[in-house]
Design a protein around this motif. Structure first.
Motif, mmCIF file in Angstrom:
data_model
loop_
_atom_site.group_PDB
_atom_site.id
_atom_site.type_symbol
_atom_site.label_atom_id
_atom_site.label_comp_id
_atom_site.label_asym_id
_atom_site.label_seq_id
_atom_site.Cartn_x
_atom_site.Cartn_y
_atom_site.Cartn_z
ATOM 1 N N PRO A 2 0.825 -1.221 0.000
ATOM 2 C CA PRO A 2 0.000 0.000 0.000
ATOM 3 C C PRO A 2 0.857 1.268 0.000
ATOM 4 C CG PRO A 2 -0.450 -1.374 1.942
ATOM 5 C CD PRO A 2 0.680 -2.020 1.209
ATOM 6 N N GLN A 3 0.277 2.347 -0.508
ATOM 7 C CA GLN A 3 1.006 3.623 -0.582
ATOM 8 C C GLN A 3 0.373 4.665 0.338
ATOM 9 O OE1 GLN A 3 0.769 4.479 -4.791
ATOM 10 N NE2 GLN A 3 2.889 3.797 -5.046
ATOM 11 N N CYS A 4 1.210 5.537 0.859
ATOM 12 C CA CYS A 4 0.730 6.634 1.710
ATOM 13 C C CYS A 4 -0.239 7.495 0.900
ATOM 14 C CB CYS A 4 1.915 7.459 2.193
ATOM 15 S SG CYS A 4 1.419 8.960 3.045
ATOM 16 N N ARG A 5 -1.364 7.838 1.532
ATOM 17 C CA ARG A 5 -2.376 8.643 0.845
ATOM 18 C C ARG A 5 -1.892 10.077 0.616
ATOM 19 N NH1 ARG A 5 -7.567 6.172 1.545
ATOM 20 N NH2 ARG A 5 -7.363 4.310 2.839
ATOM 21 N N ILE A 6 -0.828 10.482 1.322
ATOM 22 C CA ILE A 6 -0.346 11.863 1.201
ATOM 23 C C ILE A 6 0.836 11.957 0.243
ATOM 24 C CG2 ILE A 6 0.638 13.837 2.476
ATOM 25 C CD1 ILE A 6 -2.325 13.088 3.214
ATOM 26 N N CYS A 7 1.860 11.115 0.469
ATOM 27 C CA CYS A 7 3.103 11.316 -0.296
ATOM 28 C C CYS A 7 3.434 10.161 -1.227
ATOM 29 C CB CYS A 7 4.263 11.590 0.653
ATOM 30 S SG CYS A 7 4.731 10.140 1.622
ATOM 31 N N GLY A 8 2.639 9.092 -1.178
ATOM 32 C CA GLY A 8 2.851 7.983 -2.113
ATOM 33 C C GLY A 8 3.941 7.006 -1.693
ATOM 34 N N SER A 9 4.597 7.230 -0.536
ATOM 35 C CA SER A 9 5.627 6.275 -0.083
ATOM 36 C C SER A 9 4.980 4.947 0.284
ATOM 37 C CB SER A 9 6.337 6.805 1.170
ATOM 38 O OG SER A 9 6.903 8.052 0.900
ATOM 39 N N TYR A 36 -21.765 -5.148 6.349
ATOM 40 C CA TYR A 36 -20.500 -4.970 5.622
ATOM 41 C C TYR A 36 -19.333 -4.924 6.612
ATOM 42 C CZ TYR A 36 -16.866 -2.400 3.097
ATOM 43 O OH TYR A 36 -15.677 -2.011 2.542
ATOM 44 N N PHE A 37 -18.241 -5.596 6.290
ATOM 45 C CA PHE A 37 -17.030 -5.561 7.121
ATOM 46 C C PHE A 37 -15.804 -5.255 6.266
ATOM 47 C CE2 PHE A 37 -19.929 -7.968 9.731
ATOM 48 C CZ PHE A 37 -19.602 -7.605 11.026
ATOM 49 N N PHE A 38 -14.818 -4.627 6.881
ATOM 50 C CA PHE A 38 -13.533 -4.372 6.208
ATOM 51 C C PHE A 38 -12.430 -4.558 7.244
ATOM 52 C CE2 PHE A 38 -12.067 -0.271 7.954
ATOM 53 C CZ PHE A 38 -13.166 0.028 8.746
ATOM 54 N N GLU A 39 -11.186 -4.622 6.806
ATOM 55 C CA GLU A 39 -10.103 -4.789 7.785
ATOM 56 C C GLU A 39 -9.592 -3.430 8.250
ATOM 57 O OE1 GLU A 39 -6.629 -7.087 6.740
ATOM 58 O OE2 GLU A 39 -5.916 -6.951 8.829
ATOM 59 N N LEU A 40 -9.651 -3.236 9.555
ATOM 60 C CA LEU A 40 -9.193 -1.955 10.119
ATOM 61 C C LEU A 40 -7.717 -2.093 10.517
ATOM 62 C CD1 LEU A 40 -9.938 0.943 11.040
ATOM 63 C CD2 LEU A 40 -10.474 -0.013 13.273
ATOM 64 N N ALA A 41 -6.844 -1.526 9.676
ATOM 65 C CA ALA A 41 -5.399 -1.682 9.904
ATOM 66 C C ALA A 41 -4.715 -0.334 9.703
ATOM 67 C CB ALA A 41 -4.844 -2.717 8.935
ATOM 68 N N PRO A 42 -4.163 0.247 10.785
ATOM 69 C CA PRO A 42 -3.481 1.549 10.658
ATOM 70 C C PRO A 42 -1.995 1.408 10.294
ATOM 71 C CG PRO A 42 -3.706 0.966 12.969
ATOM 72 C CD PRO A 42 -4.268 -0.191 12.196
ATOM 73 N N ALA A 43 -1.475 2.445 9.649
ATOM 74 C CA ALA A 43 -0.049 2.491 9.276
ATOM 75 C C ALA A 43 0.458 3.893 9.552
ATOM 76 C CB ALA A 43 0.108 2.161 7.795
ATOM 77 N N ILE A 44 1.755 4.008 9.788
ATOM 78 C CA ILE A 44 2.368 5.331 9.927
ATOM 79 C C ILE A 44 3.337 5.488 8.755
ATOM 80 C CG2 ILE A 44 4.201 4.494 11.526
ATOM 81 C CD1 ILE A 44 2.585 7.874 12.031
ATOM 82 N N CYS A 45 3.274 6.615 8.091
ATOM 83 C CA CYS A 45 4.183 6.819 6.954
ATOM 84 C C CYS A 45 5.541 7.303 7.483
ATOM 85 C CB CYS A 45 3.605 7.821 5.963
ATOM 86 S SG CYS A 45 4.751 8.164 4.609
ATOM 87 N N GLY A 46 6.580 6.569 7.172
ATOM 88 C CA GLY A 46 7.928 6.924 7.629
ATOM 89 C C GLY A 46 8.444 8.183 6.952
ATOM 90 N N ASN A 47 7.826 8.571 5.847
ATOM 91 C CA ASN A 47 8.292 9.749 5.121
ATOM 92 C C ASN A 47 7.586 11.028 5.573
ATOM 93 O OD1 ASN A 47 9.695 11.206 3.036
ATOM 94 N ND2 ASN A 47 7.769 11.193 1.888
ATOM 95 N N CYS A 48 6.234 11.005 5.608
ATOM 96 C CA CYS A 48 5.531 12.264 5.929
ATOM 97 C C CYS A 48 4.832 12.231 7.289
ATOM 98 C CB CYS A 48 4.538 12.615 4.811
ATOM 99 S SG CYS A 48 3.077 11.571 4.776
ATOM 100 N N ALA A 49 4.992 11.127 8.042
ATOM 101 C CA ALA A 49 4.495 11.013 9.421
ATOM 102 C C ALA A 49 2.978 10.915 9.537
ATOM 103 C CB ALA A 49 5.008 12.170 10.282
ATOM 104 N N MET A 50 2.283 10.635 8.443
ATOM 105 C CA MET A 50 0.825 10.584 8.538
ATOM 106 C C MET A 50 0.346 9.214 9.016
ATOM 107 S SD MET A 50 -1.895 12.337 8.277
ATOM 108 C CE MET A 50 -1.804 13.714 7.135
ATOM 109 N N LEU A 51 -0.441 9.217 10.124
ATOM 110 C CA LEU A 51 -1.084 7.983 10.548
ATOM 111 C C LEU A 51 -2.378 7.848 9.759
ATOM 112 C CD1 LEU A 51 -1.201 6.216 13.831
ATOM 113 C CD2 LEU A 51 -3.342 6.441 12.599
#
Ligand code: DWN
Length: 407
Positions: A2-9, A36-51
């Motif tokens: 997956p890619q960061c929604r802000i910076c694409g990293s 309806y169900f989806f997988e709730l999985a958070p990530a932190i972007c190492g480049n722009c710091a967006m959770l």
């Protein structure tokens, strides 16, 4: 990957809360089978710091004509939004003739009504039809739309550029922040300001308030991530003001680059976040472990009370409680009902866990022995209101910042 929604990293989830339903998707028994169900999985972007959460359901599944959350349900929030509006008016709009203020996700008009009452030109942009109608009914100019660059251009054509663009508990819901930032650039005058507040990552990490992570909250912001995300679109973070709302929020003020001098508070907060590792994987590995500990402790309390045959209820069928109940595995065997004052939630069942949501009057009429405080962010207001429950021996189960039974 997956890619960061802000910076694409490239980004990777640091944990999964498991399969989650729509957090405000209160439902009837005949709807259980098609939930309806989806997988709730958070990530932190190492480049722009967006959770951010990696997967987010289609907005139409979350925000629609039956959206269950009305901002005006808390007495304290009404006061908070009145103060927010007054601060904008006094410190910014007052210096202009015929100012124009726009609010994103204006819900039932809880904040814009302050401007409406003062005859200040205002416009709310609210995608959920039922709450937008509630705002119009109380005299708050509102259009039912998702904000975008196109919508901003139309507003400018009809009303001219704005002096302030506001949002409260809205920005963190919008996956395409680039579109909002571009729209804000088009909408705002050269010295116009973009001011928004949302739950703050520093509080979420510090208090293990993992329940702020759910479908609607695609992002949890920090000063670092806000400066990066909006900096890409010609904005500069010029002020930050911590708020006590929603268990710890931050109000961010942004201006067009070079238009205003950033306050010292910005540099101080960014230095603090860097020191605390708000952009580092290790911080979120510790957060994951803290979430697991919190889950295990809460379930130990609830399993014990179930074995003892205690009557346990929930207080506040919050969006946040959907994460807590489904992540921890809380069922109707643990909690007999959730008390909530919102008429559209009453008589329905909680998403995923299917615990009945009952009117507040039932809580009053038949006090449970124990009550899980799902609406912990309104604790001050609720404790004030529920003195009789506590005096009658009722006990509160808290889980933020720590799991405990309030004696
Ligand atoms: O960002 C969001 C925030 C601002 O509001 C949204 N994504 C959705 C919503 O989140 P939430 O549902 O977690 O918000 P609250 O404000 O924590 O919800 C409180 C719930 O508790 C409401 O359903 C009303 C209810 N309530 C109650 O029954 N008695 C609240 C109070 C204060 C009470 O006394």
């Amino acid at each position: 990957m997956p890619q960061c929604r802000i910076c694409g990293s490239a980004i990777e989830a640091f944990m999964s809360f498991g399969k989650m339903p729509i957090s405000n998707g209160f439902l009837r028994p005949d709807e259980f089978d098609n939930e309806y169900f989806f997988e709730l999985a958070p990530a932190i972007c190492g480049n722009c710091a967006m959770l951010q959460i990696i997967e987010q359901p289609d907005p139409a599944k979350m925000f629609h004509e039956n959206y269950a959350f009305f901002s005006g349900t808390s007495k304290y929030m009404k006061v908070h939004f009145a103060e927010f509006a007054t601060a904008i008016q006094k410190h910014h709009l007052a210096r202009y003739d015929d100012p124009f203020v726009v609010e994103l996700g204006s819900n039932d008009g809880i904040m814009l009504r302050v401007f409406a009452d003062e005859n200040i030109r205002h416009l709310g942009i609210e995608p959920s039809k039922n709450v937008a109608e509630a705002a119009c009914a109380r005299g708050v100019n509102t259009i039912c739309e998702f904000f975008s660059e196109d919508v901003a251009t139309q507003i400018v054509l009809q009303h001219g550029q704005a002096d302030a663009l506001l949002a409260a508990n809205v920005m963190c819901h919008i996956p395409d922040l680039a579109s909002v930032a571009k729209g804000a650039q088009a909408l705002l005058k050269p010295r116009g300001i973009l001011v928004f507040e949302d739950p703050y990552l520093g509080d979420v990490v510090g208090k293990t308030s993992y329940d702020q992570i759910y479908d609607e909250h695609v992002f949890v912001f920090s000063a670092l991530s806000v400066a990066n995300a909006f900096g890409r679109h010609g904005f500069e973070l010029v002020n930050v003001e911590p708020q006590i709302t929603h268990g710890g929020s931050m109000r961010y003020t942004l201006a067009k680059k070079g238009a205003k001098q950033p306050s010292n508070a910005v540099a101080l907060l960014i230095a603090k976040e860097t020191e605390l590792g708000m952009d580092r994987a290790e911080t979120f590995d510790t957060f994951r472990q803290n979430c697991e500990t919190s889950r295990d402790q809460l379930m130990a309390v609830l399993n014990d009370l179930r074995e003892k045959g205690a009557k346990v209820a929930g207080y506040g069928a919050t969006s946040k409680s959907t994460t807590v109940m489904n992540y921890c595995g809380i069922t109707a065997d643990h909690i007999t009902f959730i008390s909530d004052t919102t008429p559209t939630k009453q008589g329905k069942y909680s998403p995923g866990a299917h615990v009945p949501v009952r009117p507040y009057e039932e809580f009053i009429a038949n006090y449970p022995h124990y009550t899980v405080l799902f609406a912990w962010n309104h604790s001050r207001e609720i404790m004030e209101k529920e003195k009789d429950y506590t005096a009658a021996g009722g006990k509160w189960i808290n889980f933020v910042p720590k799991v405990n039974i309030q004696e």
